[in-house]
Scaffold this active site. Structure first.
Site, PDB file in Angstrom:
ATOM      1  N   HIS A   1      21.076  31.004  43.890  1.00 50.07           N
ATOM      2  CA  HIS A   1      22.431  30.543  43.603  1.00 50.07           C
ATOM      3  C   HIS A   1      22.942  29.691  44.749  1.00 50.07           C
ATOM      4  CE1 HIS A   1      26.446  30.658  41.838  1.00 50.07           C
ATOM      5  NE2 HIS A   1      26.893  30.762  43.069  1.00 50.07           N
TER       6      HIS A   1
ATOM      7  N   ARG B   1      43.114  33.327  39.440  1.00 49.01           N
ATOM      8  CA  ARG B   1      43.136  32.877  40.840  1.00 49.01           C
ATOM      9  C   ARG B   1      43.280  31.362  40.908  1.00 49.01           C
ATOM     10  NH1 ARG B   1      37.707  34.797  42.711  1.00 49.01           N
ATOM     11  NH2 ARG B   1      38.229  33.649  44.597  1.00 49.01           N
TER      12      ARG B   1
ATOM     13  N   SER C   1      33.047  37.641  43.295  1.00 54.91           N
ATOM     14  CA  SER C   1      32.896  36.846  42.082  1.00 54.91           C
ATOM     15  C   SER C   1      31.444  36.383  41.918  1.00 54.91           C
ATOM     16  CB  SER C   1      33.843  35.645  42.149  1.00 54.91           C
ATOM     17  OG  SER C   1      33.617  34.768  41.066  1.00 54.91           O
TER      18      SER C   1
ATOM     19  N   LYS D   1      28.274  38.421  39.255  1.00 45.91           N
ATOM     20  CA  LYS D   1      27.502  37.739  38.218  1.00 45.91           C
ATOM     21  C   LYS D   1      26.000  37.820  38.492  1.00 45.91           C
ATOM     22  CE  LYS D   1      30.358  34.344  38.690  1.00 45.91           C
ATOM     23  NZ  LYS D   1      31.101  33.075  38.662  1.00 45.91           N
TER      24      LYS D   1
END
Lengths: 432, 432
Positions: A84, A170, A185, A189
């Protein structure tokens, strides 16, 4: 009944919230029992007071519990890896890493997001490939990772609905840029998607969310800690985003550059980062090789064509046309010439990213459509010597007018000096 | 279009917002264009960053502009005065001040609120008087102030709707206790209601919202400044709320004590505060007298029965029975005896207030009904000498069981020591 107002007040006053209370607040929010206005006040209190490492973990776990989770490793009987990036300009790393790692025999299944603002999105890049399906069912996703070695899709199923809600809130309440909330966050995931080993690319600099190495280090440490507490292997690469990554910025241009890199013909900085990421992923995988051996195998997969073969199988498995000539091409190419000779001392990532967005390569708001063909290709990067009048970059545009505007913006991103500029590596630091 | 998220971020980052932006944010919120969740995040940002004096004034003006305003002085052709307290236990000051000031020839028109938690509310006290109407039309209100000299009613018309919305939101998002927001909330209502001169009673101590003299002073200064900027004469009295004010806590008991005080038979501390407030109001009025002369006139109105006569006219003008025997009486009276002899060194206001709420005299939540007859009458206050076995207080309760519980709570509020306790005045400081 959740005493949300009391929990907001305790966080506001700097208290660490008990696990059960924080969990109930998040799950209550996901169920619609805690209203947006209370969660907005809570997020702003967190902005000022922060979350402890323990609270950050509890928040992450609660967000995961708000929806489904996937057991990739259980389904495949293998240690599945994931990768990621926190996002930057010209970042197409996943597209090159996935087929190389898979060619080395390590399954990589990834759920990706779309781009917003000046940073690109993996899904947007892949959608420039005619026919590519980003929406596979969970079964199709797992089957493809098993058979082809890799799959990259949009988020499937009902993974981490609390994050979707919370991120949306947010975004409109000025509470996005809080380190613990960002870490939770991202990691919620990744953890819900089920990979056992994760390499996180934390971008640092002008074109990244994290502007300083120190902030990036804090975020990396928070994410590595969340991964560890969840029993996953996590390594964070802190990498340079003062200038765009590689040469291509814009969706089909980036796909082409990723393919070139898989074939061993990519730009130096991008190739370096891709091989670094592959080496880390192979070292974390169940191949049980060291990082040096991992890098050697990744280089070999590029050199012997096996990575390119996986690229083709992967794109075709997801319905896409693997032939690069099928990629959309912009009607106008416009060269940006160097106004003076010298050395590139700076190439501002944000300005290049903004130029690409204005060409249509990215979204200003969530509902904008994307032009997959347009973008910028940079011929000179930081440290390169340039000659007056020779091309610094090529603009790929829909029309001449858009091209001229983008050319001005890209030119303004360059700073050229007489003196030679010291080298700076793309990989700045490793955490975890 | 209001860029609410941007304004939240700028406040979050410590910026002073331009007048027009802050005004538009508040008016947009009042119109329903800015959602609760953005205003909640904004209030929490204000909690941490504060508002400048300028911003506090702009916020107050915007809240006033969200609804109607009343021009009391224009309607009466006189300088109308008003009086407000930040709230405490046993605070029935307005009930005594209004008829005394009116008896001196100065019109006092007041819109009041209800009590919540351990602090009493003027409207709740008045509603213990059989027949008293708190809901007059604006015309009736003005006519009564003109003819009788005073009227106390609930908020009429569409005054400061933004404050009603904002207060409701702050109440559930832990953003009530912020000084600028409190000052703007109080002053917007006072300014919109149209009095030209206002005496503000800022309570300090255990039973008050402001726990320290310093906090109270800051709030007083903020409110005085808002009044000045709006062209009104404002004086703030900082007064003691470490112990309850006067002897009576509970609605009909407080009405009775106020009437006693208007007749010159009230408790010492309460009488002192009432006369102080009257003297200030008369000094600010169009009588153009000094404070000493104001106090003399107030004392005279009490002594010669003219204040009591106004009380009667006022209560009857609003439909109430002025005869004190009409006030509801609780079926059970229960004495709390001193466990030891000595001097009262402490009499905790909150504990007494909580005891009264548990008896049914106050609300725990907005929708609770009130028992107007119940409450506590304190026979010994701080500094008083008490004998073991003699009564410290009398509980007025609906039943024996409730009385016993309240007696325990009230007893726990008392601290009794051997040594004499130094005196402390009720009026601590004057601001403005």
């Amino acid at each position: 009944m959740i005493r949300a107002a009391e929990l907001i007040q305790r966080k506001r006053d700097g208290e660490e919230l008990p696990d059960a209370d924080l969990t109930e607040l998040i799950l209550g929010y996901a169920r619609g029992e805690v209203p947006d206005y209370q969660m907005a006040a809570f997020c702003m209190a967190v902005f000022f007071r922060g979350l402890s490492p323990r609270e950050t973990y509890v928040l992450t776990e609660a967000m995961i519990r708000s929806g489904e989770t996937i057991d990739m490793s259980g389904a495949l009987g293998r240690k599945v890896v994931d990768k990621h990036s926190t996002g930057g300009v010209g970042d197409k790393t996943s597209l090159a890493v996935a087929p190389i790692v898979a060619a080395c025999g390590v399954p990589l299944g990834k759920m990706s997001g779309r781009g917003l603002g000046h940073t690109g999105g993996t899904l947007d890049q892949l959608e420039s490939i005619p026919g590519y399906r980003t929406e596979l069912s969970l079964d199709e996703f797992i089957a493809q990772v098993r058979e082809v070695g890799t799959a990259i899709i949009g988020q499937t199923g009902d993974l981490v609905p609390a994050d979707k809600l919370l991120y949306g809130l947010r975004d409109v309440t000025a509470t996005v840029d809080q380190l613990s909330l960002i870490a939770a966050s991202i990691m919620s995931k990744k953890l819900a998607a089920g990979a056992q080993a994760i390499v996180l690319d934390v971008k640092v600099g002008d074109g990244a969310f994290m502007k300083t190495l120190e902030d990036a280090r804090h975020l990396a440490e928070a994410m590595a800690s969340l991964g560890e507490q969840a029993g996953r292997d996590v390594v964070c690469l802190l990498t340079d985003m003062d200038q765009p990554l590689g040469a291509a910025v814009g969706n089909s241009l980036e796909v082409l550059e990723a393919l070139d890199t898989v074939r061993g013909r990519g730009p130096a900085d991008f190739t370096e980062l891709v091989l670094d990421a592959c080496a880390k992923l192979l070292a974390l995988s169940d191949l049980e090789v060291g990082e040096a051996e991992g890098r050697r195998r990744a280089e070999a997969a590029v050199a012997d064509g096996s990575a390119e073969a996986v690229w083709r199988r992967w794109i075709e498995a997801q319905g896409g046309t693997a032939d690069e000539s099928a990629l959309p091409v912009a009607p106008v190419q416009h060269e940006v010439a160097a106004p003076v000779g010298g050395y590139v001392s700076r190439l501002g990532a944000i300005r290049v990213g903004v130029a690409a967005v204005r060409l249509g390569a990215g979204r200003r708001t969530k509902d904008d459509a994307i032009d997959h063909a347009v973008g910028v290709v940079l011929h000179a990067k930081r440290g390169d010597r340039v000659e007056a009048g020779l091309p610094l970059a090529t603009i790929h545009a829909r029309d001449e007018d858009a091209a001229r505007h983008a050319a001005d913006e890209v030119l303004a991103a360059y700073e050229i000096e007489d003196a030679e500029v010291p080298e700076r590596p793309v990989l700045l630091e490793v955490v975890g």
